[in-house]
Motif scaffolding. Structure first.
Motif, PDB file in Angstrom:
ATOM      1  N   UNK A  71      31.498  22.277 -10.990  1.00 21.80           N
ATOM      2  CA  UNK A  71      30.932  20.961 -11.306  1.00 21.80           C
ATOM      3  C   UNK A  71      31.452  19.997 -10.252  1.00 21.80           C
ATOM      4  N   UNK A  72      30.525  19.334  -9.551  1.00 16.76           N
ATOM      5  CA  UNK A  72      30.942  18.479  -8.439  1.00 16.76           C
ATOM      6  C   UNK A  72      30.391  17.060  -8.621  1.00 16.76           C
ATOM      7  N   UNK A  73      31.106  16.095  -8.025  1.00 19.40           N
ATOM      8  CA  UNK A  73      30.694  14.693  -8.123  1.00 19.40           C
ATOM      9  C   UNK A  73      30.813  14.051  -6.750  1.00 19.40           C
ATOM     10  N   UNK A  74      30.231  12.874  -6.635  1.00 15.77           N
ATOM     11  CA  UNK A  74      30.361  12.085  -5.400  1.00 15.77           C
ATOM     12  C   UNK A  74      31.838  11.731  -5.201  1.00 15.77           C
ATOM     13  N   UNK A  75      32.344  11.751  -3.968  1.00 15.39           N
ATOM     14  CA  UNK A  75      33.773  11.502  -3.726  1.00 15.39           C
ATOM     15  C   UNK A  75      34.277  10.176  -4.293  1.00 15.39           C
ATOM     16  N   UNK A  76      33.399   9.193  -4.481  1.00 13.92           N
ATOM     17  CA  UNK A  76      33.856   7.893  -4.992  1.00 13.92           C
ATOM     18  C   UNK A  76      34.149   7.913  -6.492  1.00 13.92           C
ATOM     19  N   UNK A  77      33.731   8.987  -7.184  1.00 18.71           N
ATOM     20  CA  UNK A  77      33.967   9.065  -8.635  1.00 18.71           C
ATOM     21  C   UNK A  77      35.459   9.255  -8.876  1.00 18.71           C
ATOM     22  N   UNK A  86      16.416  19.401  -8.980  1.00 17.25           N
ATOM     23  CA  UNK A  86      16.269  19.826  -7.587  1.00 17.25           C
ATOM     24  C   UNK A  86      16.190  21.349  -7.553  1.00 17.25           C
ATOM     25  N   UNK A  87      15.635  21.901  -6.451  1.00 18.75           N
ATOM     26  CA  UNK A  87      15.305  23.327  -6.434  1.00 18.75           C
ATOM     27  C   UNK A  87      16.509  24.244  -6.192  1.00 18.75           C
ATOM     28  N   UNK A  88      17.470  23.820  -5.358  1.00 22.84           N
ATOM     29  CA  UNK A  88      18.546  24.755  -4.996  1.00 22.84           C
ATOM     30  C   UNK A  88      19.921  24.099  -5.112  1.00 22.84           C
ATOM     31  N   UNK A  89      20.919  24.968  -5.138  1.00 27.08           N
ATOM     32  CA  UNK A  89      22.311  24.535  -5.208  1.00 27.08           C
ATOM     33  C   UNK A  89      22.668  23.660  -3.997  1.00 27.08           C
ATOM     34  N   UNK A  90      22.178  24.041  -2.820  1.00 26.98           N
ATOM     35  CA  UNK A  90      22.494  23.270  -1.601  1.00 26.98           C
ATOM     36  C   UNK A  90      21.885  21.866  -1.652  1.00 26.98           C
ATOM     37  N   UNK A  91      20.659  21.786  -2.166  1.00 22.59           N
ATOM     38  CA  UNK A  91      20.027  20.453  -2.305  1.00 22.59           C
ATOM     39  C   UNK A  91      20.843  19.569  -3.239  1.00 22.59           C
ATOM     40  N   UNK A  92      21.339  20.168  -4.325  1.00 26.06           N
ATOM     41  CA  UNK A  92      22.149  19.385  -5.264  1.00 26.06           C
ATOM     42  C   UNK A  92      23.411  18.897  -4.570  1.00 26.06           C
ATOM     43  N   UNK A  93      24.054  19.809  -3.797  1.00 26.35           N
ATOM     44  CA  UNK A  93      25.292  19.409  -3.112  1.00 26.35           C
ATOM     45  C   UNK A  93      25.024  18.212  -2.197  1.00 26.35           C
ATOM     46  N   UNK A  94      23.948  18.317  -1.414  1.00 33.46           N
ATOM     47  CA  UNK A  94      23.644  17.236  -0.470  1.00 33.46           C
ATOM     48  C   UNK A  94      23.394  15.919  -1.185  1.00 33.46           C
ATOM     49  N   UNK A  95      22.599  15.980  -2.266  1.00 30.56           N
ATOM     50  CA  UNK A  95      22.254  14.760  -2.978  1.00 30.56           C
ATOM     51  C   UNK A  95      23.491  14.152  -3.649  1.00 30.56           C
ATOM     52  N   UNK A  96      24.327  15.019  -4.251  1.00 32.87           N
ATOM     53  CA  UNK A  96      25.543  14.524  -4.912  1.00 32.87           C
ATOM     54  C   UNK A  96      26.465  13.888  -3.871  1.00 32.87           C
ATOM     55  N   UNK A  97      26.543  14.502  -2.696  1.00 32.65           N
ATOM     56  CA  UNK A  97      27.420  13.984  -1.642  1.00 32.65           C
ATOM     57  C   UNK A  97      26.965  12.608  -1.153  1.00 32.65           C
ATOM     58  N   UNK A 126      26.665  13.418 -10.267  1.00 31.15           N
ATOM     59  CA  UNK A 126      27.335  14.629 -10.742  1.00 31.15           C
ATOM     60  C   UNK A 126      26.296  15.750 -10.790  1.00 31.15           C
ATOM     61  N   UNK A 127      26.747  16.986 -10.538  1.00 30.69           N
ATOM     62  CA  UNK A 127      25.852  18.138 -10.612  1.00 30.69           C
ATOM     63  C   UNK A 127      26.680  19.399 -10.649  1.00 30.69           C
ATOM     64  N   UNK A 128      26.016  20.553 -10.690  1.00 34.72           N
ATOM     65  CA  UNK A 128      26.750  21.820 -10.614  1.00 34.72           C
ATOM     66  C   UNK A 128      26.135  22.624  -9.476  1.00 34.72           C
ATOM     67  N   UNK A 129      27.002  23.325  -8.723  1.00 34.51           N
ATOM     68  CA  UNK A 129      26.522  24.113  -7.576  1.00 34.51           C
ATOM     69  C   UNK A 129      27.244  25.455  -7.551  1.00 34.51           C
ATOM     70  N   UNK A 130      26.772  26.371  -6.705  1.00 37.26           N
ATOM     71  CA  UNK A 130      27.480  27.643  -6.531  1.00 37.26           C
ATOM     72  C   UNK A 130      28.856  27.333  -5.955  1.00 37.26           C
ATOM     73  N   UNK A 131      29.863  28.047  -6.414  1.00 40.04           N
ATOM     74  CA  UNK A 131      31.226  27.781  -5.957  1.00 40.04           C
ATOM     75  C   UNK A 131      31.323  27.898  -4.431  1.00 40.04           C
ATOM     76  N   UNK A 132      30.574  28.875  -3.877  1.00 43.53           N
ATOM     77  CA  UNK A 132      30.648  29.095  -2.419  1.00 43.53           C
ATOM     78  C   UNK A 132      30.030  27.944  -1.621  1.00 43.53           C
ATOM     79  N   UNK A 133      29.237  27.077  -2.299  1.00 38.57           N
ATOM     80  CA  UNK A 133      28.639  25.938  -1.590  1.00 38.57           C
ATOM     81  C   UNK A 133      29.554  24.708  -1.544  1.00 38.57           C
ATOM     82  N   UNK A 156      32.447  17.482   1.296  1.00 34.31           N
ATOM     83  CA  UNK A 156      31.528  16.356   1.076  1.00 34.31           C
ATOM     84  C   UNK A 156      31.418  15.976  -0.400  1.00 34.31           C
ATOM     85  N   UNK A 157      31.869  16.865  -1.283  1.00 33.05           N
ATOM     86  CA  UNK A 157      31.799  16.565  -2.722  1.00 33.05           C
ATOM     87  C   UNK A 157      33.172  16.754  -3.360  1.00 33.05           C
TER      88      UNK A 157
END
Lengths: 394, 141
Positions: free
Chosen positions: B27-33, B106-117, B123-130, B134-135
């Motif tokens: 579970x990842x969030x924007x760094x400002x959180x 959003x369609x993919x884990x990477x898209x979520x990471x980028x948008x959350x960053x 806040x979102x959830x992504x694959x651990x390897x991603x 940035x998050x």
């Protein structure tokens, strides 16, 4: 201009005033909508159409927008077009248009104030009743979600307080609200009969509800109570004369959700005091009730099966309608409706649903008009209803 | 009979491997959180869109994967401890009744990471390897 339209306008004005707050337009605006078209067949009793057979008068279209102005303020509205045949007046409706203010928050609670036209949290399905994707079936169980009284309890112009709290072993949501409902201009024909005309209005309504859901989401249970005064000013020559109805309505709900199936039970208790309407000195109390038990089975990720028993009694002290028949000469089956339903929902593509359902109905209590039962059109005690529907939502 | 048992063992071990191989997520969030950790209950309240702001008052923007995505299924089951249809039902209700909003899909884990960053309060959830710098990873307990 009615009070309702004034309050809608007020919300708009407040919105434009607050736009100076500095919104991130347009990424903070979300739009959603839905469309459905159905075909309905009845063998008897003129449900949807006075003459039986197939009818395509079953359309629901809606479009909404929600604008998160900042972390405290949100504005939202939805317009719908509905055609339910003779179930309720056809046309466009302003479903809701509200300004939402986050009034109180902690790490585990939020309380919002909604001003304008808001939806009532009155039973599990009412607030999204015209949206196929948020409903279990094409026709809702009429005991609790009676089409004839849809406008009176669906949405209200006024103020609502809504809360969410994390509590021990679950969460609680509640709503308290007060205002008046803008009833469709032609609704008196449905309730009072085609030969009645005049102003049919709601003077005021107050409502309170609470729903508790356990942590694992398995159980949801709740209670909602609504009190309203309805007023009818008859035109000259109207069959129903001027009068009032005082309404107390309570709904108890319980739902159990498992991985592959879900079961829902809701009970409604309706107490009315009637003044006038039949003739100026008329006074009456009536006490109606009803309930349904519904089971949904998620056979595959895209196929859901439904079975439901729904019972409605217009007088809980005369459930078989025998006293009514003795007093009025009209058939006893106008005092109840018992509906066995089987249905299926298939998600043919993402956001596209195809539905089919069959109802076997005993009784005619659902069928409009309410005040003067139409013994000529609704001349069958037992009847069948079959419906199919295609819907899309985004 | 022996052969059938063999097959059964094979199938079972295959199934076990499958579930063990279910992708780990974070579970990842924007760094400002400012929030460092959330309880399951808080996470559930946020993803069911009933708690809409962080402690510091910033709006929470929630990002999710499509309901058919394996990672979404596993997030609902293992993190929120509810079924995905229950979550979807409560979003639909909020969206069409004016009570609230639904998350952004959003369609993919990477898209979520980028948008959350790139979205304050996200806040979102992504694959651990991603997961990368940035998050911010949120601890769940």
């Amino acid at each position: 201009m009615t009070a309702s339209k004034l309050s809608a306008l007020t919300s708009l004005l407040v919105l434009f005033a607050s736009s100076a707050v500095g919104a991130e337009w347009p990424s903070s605006v979300r739009t959603h909508g839905f469309f459905s078209q159905g075909m309905v067949y009845t063998d008897e009793n003129g449900f949807v159409e006075d003459d039986n057979g197939w009818s395509e008068r079953q359309t629901e279209i809606g479009l909404n927008a929600s604008w998160q102005i900042n972390s405290d303020w949100r504005m939202a509205g939805q317009v719908v077009y509905l055609n339910g045949g003779n179930r309720y007046p056809e046309g466009f409706r302003l479903d809701y248009l509200l300004l939402d203010r986050l009034a109180y928050r902690t790490d585990t609670d939020e309380v919002h104030i909604q001003l304008g036209r808001y939806k009532n949290q009155h039973g599990l399905y009412r607030d999204s009743r015209d949206v196929p994707a948020a409903q279990p079936s094409i026709f809702l169980p009429q005991s609790v979600y009676w089409d004839m009284y849809r406008d009176q309890t669906l949405n209200t112009d006024g103020v609502a307080l809504m809360g969410f709290h994390q509590v021990d072993a679950g969460s609680l949501e509640w709503q308290f609200s007060g205002g008046a409902t803008d009833i469709h201009d032609d609704m008196e024909e449905w309730v009072l009969g085609k030969n009645s005309s005049g102003d049919y209005e709601e003077d005021w309504v107050v409502q309170g509800s609470g729903y508790y859901t356990t942590d694992n989401g398995a159980w949801t249970m709740g209670l909602s109570v609504l009190r309203s005064n309805l007023d009818f000013h008859a035109d000259e020559g109207s069959q129903a004369v001027s009068g009032q109805a005082y309404v107390w309505e309570s709904i108890a709900s319980i739902r159990y959700s498992a991985e592959r199936w879900e079961t829902t039970f809701e009970y409604i208790d309706d107490q009315f005091k009637l003044y006038g309407l039949y003739f100026p000195e008329f006074r009456d109390r009536s006490h109606s009730d009803g309930y349904y038990l519904q089971v949904r089975y998620f056979a595959t990720p895209s196929l859901t099966l439904l079975a439901r028993y729904d019972a409605k009694y217009l007088n809980k002290h005369d459930r078989d309608g025998k006293d009514f028949e003795k007093q009025t000469g009209a058939p006893s089956y106008f005092m109840f409706s018992k509906d066995w339903t089987l249905g299926l929902t298939y998600e043919v593509a993402e956001n596209w649903l195809v539905r089919g359902e069959y109802h076997y109905v005993h009784g005619a209590a659902w069928l409009p008009p309410h005040l003067y039962p139409d013994v000529e059109v609704h001349d069958q005690e037992y009847w069948h209803l079959f419906a199919v529907q295609l819907s899309y939502s985004f | 009979m022996k052969r059938i048992t063999c097959y059964l063992i094979l199938i079972c071990s295959f199934l076990c491997c499958q579930s063990a191989a279910a992708e780990a997520l974070a579970v990842v969030a924007h760094p400002s959180v400012k929030t460092e950790q959330l309880s399951v209950k808080e996470l559930k309240s946020i993803f069911s869109m009933r708690l809409t702001t962080w402690s510091e008052g910033a709006l929470i923007s929630v990002y999710v994967l499509p309901k058919q995505h394996k990672l979404h299924e596993s997030f609902c089951r293992n993190y929120l401890e509810i079924f995905s249809y229950q979550l979807e039902r409560s979003w639909k209700r909020l969206v069409y009744s004016g009570f609230g909003q639904a998350p952004t899909q959003l369609a993919t884990s990477l898209e979520i990471k980028e948008r959350v960053a790139n979205t304050p309060g996200a806040i979102g959830y992504i694959r651990e390897e991603d997961v990368d710098d940035s998050v911010k990873t949120i601890r769940i307990d």
